[in-house]
Enzyme design. Sequence first.
Site, mmCIF file in Angstrom:
data_model
loop_
_atom_site.group_PDB
_atom_site.id
_atom_site.type_symbol
_atom_site.label_atom_id
_atom_site.label_comp_id
_atom_site.label_asym_id
_atom_site.label_seq_id
_atom_site.Cartn_x
_atom_site.Cartn_y
_atom_site.Cartn_z
ATOM 1 C CB CYS A 102 42.780 40.745 42.911
ATOM 2 S SG CYS A 102 44.571 40.844 43.026
ATOM 3 C CB CYS A 199 45.697 35.730 43.152
ATOM 4 S SG CYS A 199 44.376 36.867 43.510
#
Length: 368
Positions: A102, A199
């Site tokens: 990410c 996340c």
Amino acid sequence: MSESPKKVIVGMSGGVDSSVSAWLLQQQGYQVEGLFMKNWEEDDGEEYCTAAADLADAQAVCDKLGIELHTVNFAAEYWDNVFELFLEEYKAGRTPNPDILCNKEIKFKAFLEFAAEDLGADYIATGHYVRRVDINGKSRLLRGLDGNKDQSYFLYTLGHEQIAQSLFPVGELEKPQVRKIAEDLGLITAKKKDSTGICFIGERKFRDFLGRYLPAQPGKIITVDGDEIGEHQGLMYHTLGQRKGLGIGGTKDGSEDPWYVVDKDVENNVLIVAQGHEHPRLMSSGLIAQQLHWVDREPFTGTLSCTVKTRYRQTDIPCTINALDDDRIEVIFDEPVAAVTPGQSAVFYSGEVCLGGGIIEQRLPLTV
């Protein structure tokens, strides 16, 4: 004529670290604006993901600090460049780290490009606990001052050019100081607990989540001696060194060592276990890493003595790196290390400086 202040876009997550980062940059004289990234579309109707609450917190902080908050949706980029790769790795029996992906694909690529091109930013900033310093004209990544919170492990894929465009204000502080600043400012995020988990999954149950995307394939649990002692629900649910959740009971009479996952036989869908957390099958003398990223973006040749982490929050392990070819290295540990896990990242350090790292392709067994 004085120069106009440099413009910084802070990645506002709705957490305390990015909130305080924005304020610190204001104090340093930057023109500060915030950006909230939506990286995941909730499609399940259940309020697993706290994105809406996080956005509200980010907006409240920006209102309090008197800065504009932009929002952007990177869900398509996230799905293509992070999530699909994450699933592929799990399918192959490896254990990936989506936070590293990410940072590489979203926060320091999509966000960096969007901030520069669409918002006219000179820099981006995040709430990561790392520091940057210039060495011989190149920006380098240092561990955060708070050793307990240092996040350089997650940022090793960044090159010096990305680091040169990024600011990390809380990297110079310790976490309690950051919370105190937020409290003194009356920010809504002052007491908010640190986010945990991946996340896109938030706090949701990992097994339930993974099962929605990958069909579980039950198989045998076999000891290192070849005895079948149970059934697993899917290799993807297990990682090396794992003790809990095997469903095979600890020990017969409580006097023996508990069972640990020591290997996965992906071809035959077999989980291999042994007793004791220092069983030789769990230990490695080193590893082979690939998909290398060096912060200085210079190719690695020859040999280097440094330290390595094979997972987050691990104590540094002294090691020697040998270049195998352009994109593969052999790492030999000074002392054997437990639970070196293919798919995870090996990240290298020279003192405070994060040199870079790579993905663990295989672990090297102890030579008997």
